[in-house]
Write an enzyme that holds these catalytic residues in place. Structure first.
Site, PDB file in Angstrom:
ATOM      1  CG  ASP A 256      -1.691   1.190   1.528  1.00  0.00           C
ATOM      2  OD1 ASP A 256      -1.780   2.052   0.628  1.00  0.00           O
ATOM      3  OD2 ASP A 256      -2.269   1.288   2.640  1.00  0.00           O
ATOM      4  CG  HIS A 429      -3.819   4.462   3.731  1.00  0.00           C
ATOM      5  ND1 HIS A 429      -4.042   3.352   2.950  1.00  0.00           N
ATOM      6  CD2 HIS A 429      -4.963   5.186   3.697  1.00  0.00           C
ATOM      7  CE1 HIS A 429      -5.267   3.417   2.460  1.00  0.00           C
ATOM      8  NE2 HIS A 429      -5.851   4.514   2.905  1.00  0.00           N
TER       9      HIS A 429
HETATM   10 ZN   LIG Z   1      -9.290   1.077   2.711  1.00  0.00          ZN
END
Ligand SMILES: [Zn+2]
Length: 622
Positions: A256, A429
């Site tokens: 990610d 994130h």
């Molecule tokens: Zn997500």
């Protein structure tokens, strides 16, 4: 009606959603599309037979093939995530998301991945794995599953609830065959893949990274993740196990990149909660919170704080109610249903006992917050003393809408808190240091950053280099490019990015139509939005070819006709001239006249106004 909803809601908790759980232990083999069989082995077996070195599981598999990694969406944008892993005519799919439209796509609801690549390969698909329940990972499911033969799906319990709810809204969505997985599950998909799961943290519970053992080594797809040692209502990521997997050898990491440009460590969801707590202490009036319905960790914190501060919650917005209901029923949101109030109860409460929680922190048109602020909501009006909290950062592109929303709020005497600490999107994130930690623990041979725009992928690649991954082994791909990994006769593993690409053109969803809005339609919408349109209606005598009477001119969004009489009159004269100079006996002639009107009138109007309206000629033969 909100009233009846809550009353029904309170009485029917824990009844509707009972996801079909495959449990933690052995489950009978399940037939999947394409003739493959899925075995779900139990966790203890995985422990006695260490995972990694995937080839030991693949006696039947041919290790001389090429492993292909193809990302159909998520390498040139944040959204539309879909990755496929292919080996010897077997494919597994990870995620099937949507992307919200760009500014130059008027009228488009969202974009989904292009699945042309699967044409004729439906039988190859051995399973679909969904990492978590956010729209950019599940939004494409109702449109795509029926098109690819409805293969078996594997996902966490909460994700399954959200997917089933979304699919209820689409008639084209087939009845999905979903098996629930958790970090103890182990799947055998086809001859070539063994799949395990790793719990990671994010802004919604039940997020999993996917570990795929293949004949050429182990591939890890992180999904969206952050590392949170004190998550809200979720288990922390298991760093021990991540390190253990790293110790066994990882061939490829797909990770990610959403926050790869942000330095430092991501803050924990519980410290964000502490900030909200301090805010609540200072507020005496009603608290109105706009957030994303999918931010379930944040929503949990708001419920906890409501209980702590003696406030009740009035829940608003359909997606908010749906998500809260699903998550509560399967135990991912924990609160006493008596915290929720109906319309009638709300009216009896003092202002300092109320939290109104709804969707719309991005200024979305139909969302709850917008309707309240503009006075269009049925029951709620803003008033002096209210505090409106925007519990999410502004998604780029929405700045102006949110600014004007704030103006309207303040004009009505309410206060605004748009606290950067409550940054929803970035909050979920991993930032640079977390990303480096993940790479240090997993020690992959090859690395491919995913799930972001190109510059963020590049930033993530730089981090990978900093932690010692050779630049030659880092692949920054575009959507549709193929990463090929293979083993030579000596057992050395090599990887390369092919220049060949599979089709990843936009598939746009507009209302009930999927993929029927092409670039031409979009271009027309943009032309009309920018310069308007003008319709020219000419009636022609089929015997003589002469134009009868005056051509009609209709303008929409181009010029106000009453104030431009001369321009309209000149346009009429031009049309008459065009008709006069052409013969008009056959259909070909009529088409020719139409084209000439379109071109000549277009040029004429541009010369007079420097605008290029869409010209629609209508020629009627009588
Ligand atoms: Zn997500």
């Amino acid at each position: 009606m909100a009233d009846s909803y809550f009353c029904i809601y309170k009485n029917t908790m824990i009844t509707k959603y009972k996801p079909k759980s495959i449990g933690r232990r052995t489950v009978p083999a399940r037939k999947v599309s394409g003739g493959g069989r899925v075995n779900i082995e139990n966790f203890s077996r995985r422990r006695t037979r260490p995972s990694g070195r995937g080839q030991t599981y693949f006696k039947a598999a041919d290790a001389r093939g090429k492993l292909k990694i193809i990302v159909l969406g998520g390498l040139e944008e944040v959204g539309r995530n879909m990755t496929l892993i292919e080996y010897n005519k077997e494919i597994i799919i990870i995620d099937m998301g949507l992307q919200f439209p760009e500014e130059d796509m008027p009228g488009i609801d969202y974009i989904i991945p292009n699945i042309s690549y699967f044409e004729g390969k439906e039988d190859w698909i051995k399973g679909v794995i969904i990492t978590h329940g956010h729209m950019d990972h599940i939004g494409g499911i109702p449109h795509i599953m029926g098109e690819i033969g409805n293969p078996s799906m594997f996902m966490g319990k909460l994700t399954a609830g959200l997917v089933r709810k979304r699919c209820e809204e689409y008639r084209e969505c087939p009845k999905l065959n979903i098996a629930i997985i958790d970090e103890t599950s182990s799947l055998r998909l086809g001859l070539n893949f063994k799949v395990e799961f790793l719990r990671v943290n994010h802004s919604i519970p039940d997020c999993f990274a996917v570990i795929i053992h293949t004949p050429v080594g182990t591939v890890i797809h992180t999904g969206d993740f952050k590392i949170d040692f004190s998550p809200v209502n979720d288990k922390p990521a298991d760093l021990n196990r991540i390190a253990q997997i790293g110790g066994q050898g990882v061939t490829l990491l797909l990770s990610d990149s959403t926050s790869a440009t942000k330095p430092g460590y991501q803050i924990s969801e519980s410290s964000i909660g502490d900030e909200i707590d301090r805010l609540f202490e200072k507020i005496n009036g009603r608290i109105i919170i706009g957030t994303f319905a999918s931010q379930l960790s944040r929503i949990q914190k708001i419920f906890d704080l409501a209980a702590k501060h003696g406030r009740k919650i009035y829940l608003q917005g359909r997606s908010m109610k749906d998500n809260v209901e699903i998550a509560h029923q399967i135990g991912y949101l924990k609160f006493n249903p008596h915290l929720l109030v109906c319309d009638t109860e709300l009216r009896r409460l003092q202002d300092n006992k109320i939290i109104i929680l709804g969707t719309g922190a991005q200024g979305e048109n139909n969302a709850f917050l917008m309707r309240v602020v503009t006075g269009e909501h049925k029951t709620i009006r803003l008033k002096r003393g209210d505090t409106v909290i925007f519990s999410s950062s502004i998604i780029p592109g929405n700045e102006r809408t949110i600014q004007s929303l704030k103006d309207i709020i303040v004009r009505q005497g309410a206060k605004i808190i748009h606290y950067e600490m409550m940054d929803v999107h970035a909050g979920g994130h991993a930032k640079q240091e977390d990303l480096k930690l993940m790479m240090r623990l997993l020690k992959p041979k090859f690395f491919m950053p995913i799930e972001a725009n190109h510059y963020m992928l590049q930033a993530h690649a730089d981090l990978a280099e900093q932690v010692g991954i050779s630049r030659d082994n880092i692949f920054i791909a575009d959507n549709g490019q193929i990463l090929e990994i293979e083993k030579d006769v000596k057992g050395n593993i090599g990887g390369a990015l092919s220049q060949e690409k599979v089709i990843t053109d936009y598939v746009m969803v507009d209302g009930l139509g999927v993929g029927d809005v092409s670039n031409i339609v979009l271009r027309d919408r943009r032309v009309m939005a920018e310069d308007g349109m003008i319709v020219v209606i000419a009636t022609i005598d089929s015997k003589t070819g002469d134009i009868i009477g005056n051509p009609d001119i209709i303008s929409r969004g181009f010029v106000y006709m009453k104030e431009n009489k001369k321009l309209i009159e000149d346009t009429r004269m031009k049309v008459k001239q065009i008709a006069k100079n052409s013969s008009s006996r056959t259909q070909n002639d009529i088409d020719h006249i139409k084209n000439t009107i379109r071109n000549n009138i277009g040029q004429f109007l541009f010369s007079k106004t420097k605008r290029r309206p869409m010209v629609l000629p209508v020629v009627i033969k009588v």
